[in-house]
Scaffold this motif. Structure first.
Motif, PDB file in Angstrom:
ATOM      1  N   VAL A   1      77.571  93.577  68.161  1.00  0.00           N
ATOM      2  CA  VAL A   1      76.959  92.779  67.098  1.00  0.00           C
ATOM      3  C   VAL A   1      77.107  93.468  65.748  1.00  0.00           C
ATOM      4  N   VAL A   2      76.780  94.772  65.708  1.00  0.00           N
ATOM      5  CA  VAL A   2      76.846  95.501  64.442  1.00  0.00           C
ATOM      6  C   VAL A   2      78.289  95.577  63.932  1.00  0.00           C
ATOM      7  N   SER A   3      79.226  95.923  64.828  1.00  0.00           N
ATOM      8  CA  SER A   3      80.628  96.044  64.414  1.00  0.00           C
ATOM      9  C   SER A   3      81.179  94.702  63.952  1.00  0.00           C
ATOM     10  N   GLY A   4      80.881  93.642  64.724  1.00  0.00           N
ATOM     11  CA  GLY A   4      81.391  92.323  64.346  1.00  0.00           C
ATOM     12  C   GLY A   4      80.813  91.858  63.021  1.00  0.00           C
TER      13      GLY A   4
ATOM     14  N   LEU B   1      82.860  91.156  59.412  1.00  0.00           N
ATOM     15  CA  LEU B   1      82.813  89.869  58.713  1.00  0.00           C
ATOM     16  C   LEU B   1      82.215  89.988  57.313  1.00  0.00           C
ATOM     17  N   ALA B   2      81.175  90.808  57.148  1.00  0.00           N
ATOM     18  CA  ALA B   2      80.451  90.825  55.873  1.00  0.00           C
ATOM     19  C   ALA B   2      80.629  92.105  55.074  1.00  0.00           C
ATOM     20  N   GLY B   3      81.180  93.148  55.689  1.00  0.00           N
ATOM     21  CA  GLY B   3      81.369  94.406  54.988  1.00  0.00           C
ATOM     22  C   GLY B   3      80.041  95.052  54.628  1.00  0.00           C
ATOM     23  N   ARG B   4      80.011  95.724  53.433  1.00  0.00           N
ATOM     24  CA  ARG B   4      78.818  96.468  53.042  1.00  0.00           C
ATOM     25  C   ARG B   4      77.625  95.557  52.750  1.00  0.00           C
TER      26      ARG B   4
END
Length: 321
Positions: A60-63, A67-70
């Motif tokens: 979840v965190v990696s995906g 997708l959203a970056g910082r």
């Protein structure tokens, strides 16, 4: 079926998207050893999922970061804060056994086991009326719940005027399972408190010991019953000695032998030795302090020692009439 679907998706991912497949395989491989073990009782153990869910959290965190970056970092911080708050709330449930089983019974009101276990803990904490209510709820949910009948009987036995109700519960348990030594023992303890039923108590203790000859508590109880019958003191002592062979550190057995010697002319010193051994093993046994006081009180020059023992018994048990 949902689990099989996830397993199939994981196998497909391992071939097509190895990184995602690895995270799915992580979950199943970590759960596999405990999932493969056969069990007669299915329980929910939430901490069993902590390590497997690390893979899901990583995904979840990696995906989200891909997708959203910082821009995702504030959301992560908020999620971490919320998760921390929820964890603190959940830890409150684990502050005691009673809190945990209260939470379980509240969330699973149809679970007879949850109500019975909560009742057992409440009774051990001296909250007898609350315990009885939990046992009665368990029996409404499952009238054939043997342990709930036994536990309800044990709670009722010590309430004035409820001895007959306690006996009825033990008898109900034995109708469901006649070869249950602990219930025979509990029924014997109930008969022992009822005038004129000493022989019934003896019969129940003997049945408990036929079913489990290594039942040290039943040996002591049978010894106590024999000690109240004329001419059976030797039988009583034999039962206490059997209990001590099984459990050398059984303070109540030493206390019971002391009671026999205290009532036997010329054996007061033996009684004192038994009470002292009982108190070495269990210093908070108020009854042993009281009877050691009785023994000292019969000996010249030991009255102050007797008083000290009575005072200690009252310190431990202020309502000891």
């Amino acid at each position: 079926m949902p689990v099989l679907g996830l397993l199939g998706a994981t196998l497909v991912a391992l071939r097509r998207w190895p990184a995602a497949g690895f995270l799915g395989a992580w979950v199943f491989l970590i759960l596999a050893p405990t999932s493969a073990l056969p069990a007669t009782l299915q329980i929910i153990v939430e901490h069993r999922m902590y390590l497997p869910l690390a893979a899901v959290i990583t995904w979840v965190v990696s995906g989200t970061y891909l997708l959203a970056g910082r821009k995702a970092i504030p959301a992560f911080l908020v999620a971490a804060a919320v998760a921390g708050w929820l964890t603190a709330r959940r830890n409150e449930v684990y502050r005691s056994d009673i809190a945990l089983w209260s939470d379980t019974a509240a969330k699973m009101p149809g679970s007879a086991r949850a109500h019975n276990n909560l009742g057992y803990l409440l009774n051990a904490a001296g909250r007898t009326s609350e315990a009885i209510a939990q046992y009665e709820t368990a029996l409404r949910l499952d009238p054939a719940y043997i342990d709930a009948h036994d536990n309800l009987g044990s709670a009722l036995r010590d309430i004035p005027g409820r001895l007959a109700d306690a006996i009825a519960q033990f008898q109900a348990a034995l109708r469901l399972k006649s070869d249950y030594p602990e219930v025979h023992w509990n029924l014997g303890n109930a008969w022992l408190k009822m005038p004129g039923r000493l022989n019934d108590a003896v019969a129940e203790y003997q049945q408990a010991l036929r079913l489990n000859p290594d039942f040290a508590e039943a040996h002591v109880s049978l010894g106590n019953a024999w000690s109240n019958l004329p001419g059976r003191l030797n039988d009583a002592i034999a039962e206490y000695e059997k209990a001590l062979r099984l459990k050398p550190d059984y303070a109540e057995a030493h206390y019971s032998i002391g009671n026999v010697w205290l009532g036997t002319p010329g054996r007061v010193n033996d009684a004192v030795a038994q009470y002292q051994e009982a108190l070495r093993l269990k210093p908070d046994l108020a009854e042993a302090h009281n009877n050691l006081g009785n023994a000292w009180a019969t000996m010249p020059g030991r009255l102050n020692d007797a008083i000290a023992q009575y005072q200690e018994a009252l310190r431990l048990k202020p309502d000891y009439a």
